[in-house]
Design an enzyme around this catalytic site. Structure first.
Site, PDB file in Angstrom:
ATOM      1  N   SER A 100       0.941  -1.337   0.150  1.00 46.23           N
ATOM      2  CA  SER A 100       0.030  -0.026  -0.065  1.00 46.23           C
ATOM      3  C   SER A 100       0.982   1.286  -0.072  1.00 46.23           C
ATOM      4  CB  SER A 100      -1.056   0.069   1.062  1.00 46.23           C
ATOM      5  OG  SER A 100      -1.851   1.022   1.091  1.00 46.23           O
ATOM      6  N   ASP A 241      -2.818   6.254  -3.033  1.00 47.86           N
ATOM      7  CA  ASP A 241      -1.865   5.491  -2.195  1.00 47.86           C
ATOM      8  C   ASP A 241      -1.295   4.341  -3.382  1.00 47.86           C
ATOM      9  OD1 ASP A 241      -3.835   3.738  -2.404  1.00 47.86           O
ATOM     10  OD2 ASP A 241      -3.461   2.964  -0.279  1.00 47.86           O
ATOM     11  N   ASP A 243      -1.332   1.069  -4.116  1.00 48.93           N
ATOM     12  CA  ASP A 243      -2.163   0.119  -4.701  1.00 48.93           C
ATOM     13  C   ASP A 243      -3.636   0.661  -5.112  1.00 48.93           C
ATOM     14  OD1 ASP A 243      -2.938   0.334  -1.600  1.00 48.93           O
ATOM     15  OD2 ASP A 243      -3.940  -1.596  -1.913  1.00 48.93           O
ATOM     16  N   ASP A 245      -6.117   1.825  -3.822  1.00 42.70           N
ATOM     17  CA  ASP A 245      -7.482   1.512  -3.085  1.00 42.70           C
ATOM     18  C   ASP A 245      -8.046   2.981  -2.577  1.00 42.70           C
ATOM     19  OD1 ASP A 245      -5.527   1.133  -0.929  1.00 42.70           O
ATOM     20  OD2 ASP A 245      -6.739  -0.563  -0.040  1.00 42.70           O
TER      21      ASP A 245
HETATM   22 MG    MG Z   1      -3.939   0.965   0.012  1.00 37.30          MG
END
Ligand code: MG
Length: 456
Positions: A100, A241, A243, A245
């Protein structure tokens, strides 16, 4: 910190550690076996842009296949794109190789269930015990297959576009500055903006293992984004961020929006179209509750962390949920934090409700004070009990730590899950009250810890 000697592998956001120190290929292989035994079927696997992604992914995939799981490799995709793929292809589960927002030397492994949701703690414990026991590998003619599918980013983006009024967004001719943080968003956010007909200015949009700036989307890390939004007179700035999400926003004036402000603006907009329930952790500013009630909606609170929010949203049929770190959840699409949906919905919100600077300015104002107090793990529960007894007059909520609720604000005391400390958040409409309650709580907690530490 993780290690083979520990039973608890999964933290708040999966298994995470420094590559080849705490997280090795050997661990990923063994964990892949445990995950494959747990899911017992076909599993998708994907990574963000970290250098170690191919190594950890290959090891985890080998583990999965060794216990007979068929693996579909999606390449570099945002976590929610992997989650969407798992749900829409009726797979048994998904594995994401990502750390992340952590620095580039970290990586991690987290799983999604067949609905694309993050695993519950109970399911993670099942995987941990399979990891500890060791799992049986299959005979040579029963190992799993590996195939590749590059369609996940586009399918995800198209699905997101299907959930907004794309024609209205296209007609509005908006300008958006997007910082992809050299992460997984590079494969979806530029495509999303193009297909929604906005003029996009892209920052850090080349996928690479070492991002140009730290990938935690805080105001401090997004100075360039704010500068460009202002200079180009853009309608919106946005960043993710690593990744993708989580999503944060910058207003048309170039001002960074706090996560709670994004939640409030979004909740108000969604409630204007459909009344219902909004779910958020106890740590979220009362600004959100004020906005939700005024808009005719209901609000309920969970413990901190997106799995708890998603679980409650599913159980109580909520229309929206999220947390103040940029994790926004839209149940009509996925019951997880959803970076591209957040952007698409925010564009629709701007088209319908007007400039984001004005919407943010109109939000109720609260003052927030944050503190940390040292507390050894063994005293964490006792400290909560002590503080409960010390504050007889306040209304108490023990959903996560202890929240004391007063007429004009609240104080939340949460034990950290990973460090020997308590986090204190004090919020009030009056600045003095917020500071005073934070001071008092901090002093009481410190006194208590000092006395207890001495007594043992
Ligand atoms: Mg994340």
């Amino acid at each position: 910190m993780i290690g083979a000697h520990m039973v608890k592998l999964f933290g708040t956001n999966g298994v995470r550690g420094v590559v080849n120190k705490e997280l090795t290929a050997e661990m990923a292989l063994r964990l892949g076996r445990a995950i494959g035994s747990f899911f017992n079927g076909t599993v998708a696997i994907a990574t963000d842009t970290r250098n170690s992604g191919p190594m950890i992914k290959s090891a985890a995939a080998a583990g999965l296949m060794s216990v007979g799981a068929n693996v579909i490799d999606l390449g570099i995709v945002p976590t929610p794109a992997m989650q969407y793929y798992v749900r829409t292809h009726s797979l048994s589960g998904g594995v994401m190789i990502t750390a992340s927002h952590n620095p580039p030397q970290f990586n991690g492994i987290k799983c999604a269930d067949r609905e694309g949701r993050e695993l519950t703690r109970e399911d993670e414990e099942k995987i941990e015990s399979l990891y500890a026991q060791g799992t049986e590998i299959k005979a040579w003619d029963s190992v799993g297959t590996r195939t590749y599918d590059a369609s996940a980013p586009e399918a995800y983006v198209n699905a997101v576009i299907g959930h907004v009024n794309a024609d209205a967004i296209r007609k509005a001719k908006l300008t958006v500055v997007a910082d992809c943080v050299n992460g997984a968003a590079c494969v979806t956010t530029p495509m999303l903006l193009e297909r929604l007909g906005v003029k996009s200015i892209l920052l850090n949009a080349d996928p690479k293992g070492i991002p140009n700036h730290p990938s935690e989307p805080t105001g401090d890390n997004l100075k360039d984004l704010m500068f460009v939004v202002k200079k180009e007179k853009a309608d919106l700035g946005t960043a993710h961020d690593g990744d993708a999400d989580r999503t944060v926003f910058v207003t048309d004036g170039g001002i960074y929006m706090e996560g709670d402000e994004s939640l409030a603006v979004m909740a108000k907009f969604l409630l204007s179209k459909k009344k219902g329930l909004v779910i958020t952790p106890v740590s979220t500013s009362s600004m959100l509750e004020d906005v939700v009630r005024k808009a005719g909606g209901k609000i309920s609170y969970t413990a901190v962390g997106s799995p708890a929010i998603a679980k409650a949203m599913h159980r109580d049929n909520a229309i929206f949920g999220g947390e103040g770190n940029g994790g926004l959840i839209f149940p009509e699409h996925l019951l997880c934090r959803d970076g591209a949906m957040a952007i698409a919905k925010m564009l629709e919100c701007i088209v319908t409700e007007g400039p984001l600077s004005e919407q943010t300015e109109a939000l109720p104002k609260y003052h927030t004070v944050k503190r940390k107090v040292y507390c050894p793990d063994r005293l964490k529960d006792a400290l909560v009990e002590f503080l409960k007894g010390e504050n007889k007059s306040a209304k108490k909520d023990t959903t996560d730590g202890l929240k004391l609720i007063y007429g004009d604000g609240w104080v939340l005391m949460r034990p950290s899950g990973t460090e020997p400390l308590f986090r204190i958040t004090s919020e009030s409409k009056e600045k003095d009250a917020a500071v005073k309650r934070a001071d008092e709580t901090e002093a009481k907690a410190e006194d208590y810890i000092r006395n207890m530490d001495r007594s043992v």
